[in-house]
Design a protein around this motif. Structure first.
Motif, PDB file in Angstrom:
ATOM      1  N   LEU A   1       0.902  -1.260   0.148  1.00 22.88           N
ATOM      2  CA  LEU A   1      -0.043   0.057  -0.145  1.00 22.88           C
ATOM      3  C   LEU A   1       0.981   1.206   0.013  1.00 22.88           C
ATOM      4  O   LEU A   1       0.620   2.305  -0.749  1.00 22.88           O
ATOM      5  CB  LEU A   1      -1.054  -0.166   1.338  1.00 22.88           C
ATOM      6  CG  LEU A   1      -2.181  -0.958   1.165  1.00 22.88           C
ATOM      7  CD1 LEU A   1      -2.944  -1.061   2.502  1.00 22.88           C
ATOM      8  CD2 LEU A   1      -3.001  -0.624   0.079  1.00 22.88           C
ATOM      9  N   VAL A   2       1.720   1.269   0.958  1.00 23.13           N
ATOM     10  CA  VAL A   2       2.949   2.484   1.063  1.00 23.13           C
ATOM     11  C   VAL A   2       3.531   2.840  -0.120  1.00 23.13           C
ATOM     12  O   VAL A   2       3.622   3.819  -0.699  1.00 23.13           O
ATOM     13  CB  VAL A   2       3.711   2.345   2.411  1.00 23.13           C
ATOM     14  CG1 VAL A   2       4.623   3.593   2.321  1.00 23.13           C
ATOM     15  CG2 VAL A   2       3.022   2.348   3.245  1.00 23.13           C
ATOM     16  N   SER A   3       4.049   1.557  -0.850  1.00 27.86           N
ATOM     17  CA  SER A   3       4.890   1.665  -2.171  1.00 27.86           C
ATOM     18  C   SER A   3       4.010   2.155  -3.346  1.00 27.86           C
ATOM     19  O   SER A   3       4.321   2.846  -4.011  1.00 27.86           O
ATOM     20  CB  SER A   3       5.664   0.502  -2.584  1.00 27.86           C
ATOM     21  OG  SER A   3       4.564  -0.719  -2.500  1.00 27.86           O
ATOM     22  N   SER A   4       2.734   1.259  -3.341  1.00 24.14           N
ATOM     23  CA  SER A   4       1.770   1.882  -4.394  1.00 24.14           C
ATOM     24  C   SER A   4       1.286   3.399  -4.355  1.00 24.14           C
ATOM     25  O   SER A   4       1.512   4.113  -5.458  1.00 24.14           O
ATOM     26  CB  SER A   4       0.487   1.020  -4.235  1.00 24.14           C
ATOM     27  OG  SER A   4       1.019  -0.297  -4.522  1.00 24.14           O
ATOM     28  N   VAL A   5       1.081   4.018  -3.174  1.00 26.08           N
ATOM     29  CA  VAL A   5       0.746   5.277  -2.945  1.00 26.08           C
ATOM     30  C   VAL A   5       1.932   6.240  -3.184  1.00 26.08           C
ATOM     31  O   VAL A   5       1.741   7.044  -3.963  1.00 26.08           O
ATOM     32  CB  VAL A   5       0.113   5.570  -1.661  1.00 26.08           C
ATOM     33  CG1 VAL A   5       0.090   7.126  -1.130  1.00 26.08           C
ATOM     34  CG2 VAL A   5      -1.174   4.814  -1.334  1.00 26.08           C
ATOM     35  N   CYS A   6       2.869   5.893  -2.875  1.00 24.25           N
ATOM     36  CA  CYS A   6       4.352   6.680  -3.181  1.00 24.25           C
ATOM     37  C   CYS A   6       4.684   6.587  -4.727  1.00 24.25           C
ATOM     38  O   CYS A   6       4.952   7.596  -5.344  1.00 24.25           O
ATOM     39  CB  CYS A   6       5.660   5.937  -2.341  1.00 24.25           C
ATOM     40  SG  CYS A   6       5.502   6.339  -0.779  1.00 24.25           S
ATOM     41  N   MET A   7       4.526   5.446  -5.415  1.00 23.15           N
ATOM     42  CA  MET A   7       4.588   5.176  -6.808  1.00 23.15           C
ATOM     43  C   MET A   7       3.629   6.020  -7.476  1.00 23.15           C
ATOM     44  O   MET A   7       4.174   6.703  -8.456  1.00 23.15           O
ATOM     45  CB  MET A   7       4.656   4.051  -7.233  1.00 23.15           C
ATOM     46  CG  MET A   7       5.128   3.630  -8.629  1.00 23.15           C
ATOM     47  SD  MET A   7       4.580   1.665  -8.881  1.00 23.15           S
ATOM     48  CE  MET A   7       3.208   1.863  -8.726  1.00 23.15           C
TER      49      MET A   7
END
Length: 628
Positions: free
Chosen positions: A49-55
């Protein structure tokens, strides 16, 4: 009758309450099943979730930034194109003004029209500039034609005094006046029956009639096609935008769709464009957003306008948008895979520790201790913690010892400047100074200083390939002076590889071998070639000499510790370089040697293509990047 009714209602409420609690418990159990309970699931979902939002945020930010930069580049290109076009138009109009000035000040001013004829002079000036002109004409203040070129008959119905160019010339007598494009309707040319579109340049002039001054108007009809072709060329070269030319009050001079505008098929925002100062504007016209760039043509007040519909910009960005989406999708897939790997790496020790509690409860005293959970387990963990701390301390000492051992091995392999080479170089410099070869001595000292600068590299072992190649070039420059140009050095380096990283001092030892064991004692001129290129994700640096070569029986042992390959010492530097490369990048990289006796030797350095960023360099220094 009242009591049974109350009991019935109470029973009904209890039944509904139990049913509600049952549903609530069922929903709670269902939600607990959905909620991730294992550490691996929690970390995986959180990281994803964090990496998807950041990406997503990064991708949108980069796309918007790229879009803004692209839009700015398009605007800058429009400004540059408009400036160049304005300069061309101004240059053309400047030439027309010079022609008018030459006619007035060099001919008309010095002529007595009572006794002299202007025909020969006006025809001569017309012939010299007829490529850009349609006609010259001089009129008296009452509209009578005094002289014209080329020779033509004035139309009987042409009323000169009512022409706009004529009246404008007398309204502002000190200026030159440019008209809008119109069909020339003054003369009949018996040899040419075409209609000529012209831009009239008129001015009031003083005429001398036997010492009596009179007023007149000098008319220069410029060929409108010259400006038209100029602007048509600009529009043909830029399909995403178009350019048009108007007067300062919004009258049309040129437009690529002038015919459609005259027929009412197309419309243009002339009035608003005429009110713009020079610069870039965003406007909405007939429901379409567009970027308008305005530049004023000097002296005339004309405005050159560039129009770029915003939709054209987004059409150009369509492929970029798809590319960004594709990259984002691939990056997302890679991140999911990476998150799974990281999650597995992070949670696997925790799962093993959890299992070790069971082993400890089963009486396996050799298993690791986990402190936590119930009081009994925590007490047991604390009781054995001292032993565990000792084990951990010993393990840390072992890790530190192994790391120091690896660094020591790398430092031992990291060869620096050969003291023998330094001694010979300094001896050569002394010899040059004593022989008053000061320029050569300065060159040797400069090259040696640069050699040391790269060799030291602020203590770094990882440097850009560009620095490594400069170090090699400095070394070869010194050797060429020492050996009095006994060999030729060639460089064939692809500039693309200079921005990648390498282990320090890997080329110089191979060049040293090429000199001492290849071309040094050749009867004919030796030749060494340093070649560097990139192939896919790998970099290859080749050192090729035309020396004596290496016997085939020694080749298999050159990159091993076998002493059969280095009886003359030539193999030590190669093993050094080979090991240092493999320590940093893995066993897939290193050296490859090809040689034939009396044909020469080629040593190829194989490296991964790693961009020369500070982050990559620091990770390589710490041994954090491996490409096995």
């Amino acid at each position: 009758m009242e009591t049974p009714t109350i009991l019935a209602m109470f029973s009904k409420n209890n039944s509904e309450h139990r049913h509600l609690n049952t549903n609530r418990d069922y929903l709670k159990k269902y939600l607990l099943k959905l909620y991730p309970r294992t550490i691996q699931s929690i970390i995986l979902i959180s990281f994803t979730l964090v990496s998807s939002v950041c990406m997503l945020f990064l991708g949108m930010s980069m796309y918007q930034r790229f879009e803004g930069r692209s839009r700015q580049m398009m605007t800058d290109n429009s400004l540059l194109m408009l400036s160049r076009t304005t300069d061309s138009i101004e240059d053309y109009l400047r030439r027309m003004r010079r022609i008018s000035d030459a006619m007035y000040y060099d001919i008309i001013k010095d002529m007595d029209f009572e006794s002299e004829d202007l025909s020969s002079e006006i025809n001569l000036l017309y012939e010299a500039n007829k490529d850009n002109l349609v006609s010259f004409a001089l009129f008296a203040s009452n509209g009578d034609l005094i002289s014209a070129a080329p020779i033509a008959l004035q139309k009987e119905m042409a009323n000169v005094t009512e022409q706009n160019w004529f009246t404008t010339a007398f309204n502002k007598m000190e200026n030159l006046h440019f008209s809008t494009p119109h069909v020339q309707n003054l003369f009949m040319d018996e040899t040419d029956y075409r209609y000529h579109w012209v831009i009239s340049l008129s001015r009031a002039v003083d005429l001398n009639y036997g010492g009596k001054p009179r007023m007149g108007v000098l008319l220069v009809d410029m060929n409108y096609e010259t400006i038209q072709q100029m602007l048509e060329g600009v529009n043909q070269a830029n399909s995403s935008q178009y350019v048009y030319l108007i007067t300062g009050n919004g009258q049309l001079i040129y437009h690529p769709k002038a015919e459609q505008i005259s027929l009412g098929i197309h419309d243009e925002n002339f009035a608003q464009a005429a009110g713009y100062d020079d610069g870039v504007y965003e406007e909405s016209f007939e429901g379409e957003k567009r970027i308008v760039v305005v530049d004023t043509v000097s002296y005339t007040g004309w405005k050159l306008v560039s129009v770029t519909p915003v939709r054209n910009f987004y059409l150009g960005m369509k492929s970029t948008r798809y590319f960004v989406i594709l990259v984002a999708a691939l990056t997302g897939l890679a991140m999911i895979i990476m998150n799974q790997l990281v999650t597995w790496r992070v949670t696997e020790p925790l799962l093993k520790l959890n299992e070790s509690i069971k082993n400890m409860e089963a009486g396996n005293s050799d298993s690791a201790i986990y402190i936590g959970g119930t009081y009994e387990v925590e007490h047991l963990g604390k009781t054995l913690q001292r032993s565990l701390d000792e084990i951990n301390r010993l393990m840390k000492d072992i890790v530190i010892e192994q790391e120091e051992k690896r660094k020591s091995e790398l430092d031992a392999l990291q060869s620096q400047i050969n003291p023998h080479f330094l001694y010979n170089t300094l001896d050569s410099i002394v010899w040059m100074i004593e022989g008053e070869h000061y320029e050569e001595a300065v060159f040797m000292i400069t090259q040696l200083a640069s050699l040391f600068r790269v060799s030291l590299s602020k203590g770094r072992t990882i440097i850009p390939i560009e620095d490594e190649l400069r170090h090699a070039e400095n070394y070869m420059n010194i050797q060429k002076v020492r050996f009095k140009n006994a060999f030729v050095m060639n460089y064939e380096i692809d500039p693309e590889i200079k921005g990648c990283l390498t282990v320090k001092l890997i080329v110089q030892p191979i060049l040293e071998n090429a000199i001492y064991y290849g071309v040094k004692n050749m009867d004919e001129d030796g030749e060494i070639t340093l070649k560097g290129y990139r192939k896919d994700d790998d970099i290859f640096i080749e050192v090729i000499d035309n020396g004596y070569g290496i016997p085939s029986e020694k080749l298999p042992y050159l990159l091993t510790e076998d002493k059969r390959a280095s009886k003359n010492g030539s193999g030590v530097g190669l093993i050094n370089v080979h090991k240092r490369i493999q320590l940093r990048f893995g066993d897939s990289y290193g050296l490859h040697i090809e040689s034939e006796p009396d044909e020469g030797t080629k040593v190829t350095i194989h490296l991964p293509a790693i961009p020369a960023t500070e982050e990559n360099r620091e990770m390589l220094e710490k041994g954090g990047l491996r490409y096995e």
